[in-house]
Design an enzyme around this catalytic site. Sequence first.
Site, short mmCIF file in Angstrom:
data_model
loop_
_atom_site.label_atom_id
_atom_site.label_comp_id
_atom_site.label_asym_id
_atom_site.label_seq_id
_atom_site.Cartn_x
_atom_site.Cartn_y
_atom_site.Cartn_z
N GLY A 33 0.81 -1.23 0.00
CA GLY A 33 0.00 0.00 0.00
C GLY A 33 0.83 1.28 0.00
N CYS B 117 1.53 2.48 3.46
CA CYS B 117 1.85 1.33 4.31
C CYS B 117 3.32 1.34 4.72
CB CYS B 117 1.52 0.09 3.50
SG CYS B 117 2.14 -1.39 4.23
N THR C 118 4.46 -1.47 6.64
CA THR C 118 4.69 -2.82 7.17
C THR C 118 6.05 -3.37 6.75
OG1 THR C 118 2.35 -3.28 7.28
CG2 THR C 118 3.78 -5.19 7.17
P1 5GP Z 1 -2.89 1.71 -2.15
O1 5GP Z 1 -3.95 1.52 -3.19
O2 5GP Z 1 -2.95 3.06 -1.53
O3 5GP Z 1 -1.54 1.37 -2.64
O4 5GP Z 1 -3.19 0.64 -1.00
C1 5GP Z 1 -4.40 0.61 -0.29
C2 5GP Z 1 -4.34 -0.50 0.73
O5 5GP Z 1 -3.27 -0.27 1.67
C3 5GP Z 1 -5.55 -0.63 1.62
O6 5GP Z 1 -6.66 -1.20 0.99
C4 5GP Z 1 -5.01 -1.47 2.77
O7 5GP Z 1 -5.00 -2.85 2.47
C5 5GP Z 1 -3.58 -0.99 2.87
N1 5GP Z 1 -3.41 -0.07 4.01
C6 5GP Z 1 -4.17 0.99 4.36
N2 5GP Z 1 -3.69 1.60 5.46
C7 5GP Z 1 -2.61 0.90 5.84
C8 5GP Z 1 -1.69 1.02 6.94
O8 5GP Z 1 -1.75 1.94 7.75
N3 5GP Z 1 -0.73 0.08 7.01
C9 5GP Z 1 -0.63 -0.94 6.11
N4 5GP Z 1 0.32 -1.85 6.27
N5 5GP Z 1 -1.46 -1.06 5.05
C10 5GP Z 1 -2.43 -0.16 4.93
#
Ligand code: 5GP
Length: 337
Positions: free
Chosen positions: A178, A181, A183
Amino acid sequence: MRIEADRKLDFADVLIRPKRSGLKSRSEVELRRTFKTPHAKIEISGVPVIAANMDRVGTLKMAAALAGHEMFTALHKHYSIPELKQAKISGDFSFITFGIEDMNKIDAVMDELKDREANKICLDVANGYTETFVDFIRDVRKHHPKKIIMAGNVATADMTEALILAGADIVKVGIGPGSACMTRAMTGVGYPQLSSIIECADAAHGLGGLMCADGGCRMPGDVAKAFGAGADFVMLGGMLAGHTENVPEEDLKNLSKNDNMIEYYGMSSEEAMNKYSGGIAKHRASEGRVVKVEYKGDVKDTVRDILGGIRSACTYVGASRLKELSKRTTFVIKSAV
Ligand code: 5GP
């Protein structure tokens, strides 16, 4: 300790090889899909792109706007039952999200809302690998046998199978890709997202289940790659953040010609935990961060770009329907720079 030596891939590592095509125009491409769900045994139809269950993405206003394009929204889990009731949401295109401690809330929401408003449940935890989560899915399935359940997140085939066997119709896949994210940085744990999609889609489909690729898409081409890799649904956070439908009114008022950037934060970030959980618990570290995204106005223009990109990808490989994209996809691995 063990090392898996075969190379795992991210969206940026590959391109889709063009193929001969009889299609004359991208307008001929059908993006709507209809899926049968293995447990709920009901159909789910629409353009299979889902706004993420984040409070700056999956809002009620976003759900109303995306439903107009037959696209889906996973509403963030912090809406109260009266708010959900008052919004008269369209169950056709909305998932209602719950966390692992929300069993009573799930029962109450499903009791209070009519089936046409609430027939899709999203069970969302950062780490879908625990026995507790698998048991939770089993319980929710037992209480709500006819609701569509999407559950995650996991990143590997074994756990995709475990969640489907426990009662999930759709498994949400993505650990660490994400845009907000942390992690991978905080824990060292993760799995390159394109390989994760390929492996988990195969596992899900083998059991008659479905999978949703969640996270890591930065541009429409990444969404096309996710579908090409076998995803049934693709969930977007950052790409759908920063729109009229999900920026708080206060932030919209503060926009100026010189500063049109909007804050968007991860749901495990310090910001989100301060807002919803009274801060970060002592034993935890924040695994999310704040990112700034450009304010992009109404979401309809972004939708046009995303769907236009997927349609164009389909015409490049001769797929007249999104359903055929993965069969017609050959990825070429880019050489390392
Ligand atoms: P993006 O489309 O922005 O790349 O990813 C969205 C996804 O990131 C979300 O649906 C969720 O699974 C993940 N995500 C959202 N908030 C967080 C966070 O605070 N930590 C982590 N590890 N993943 C997140």
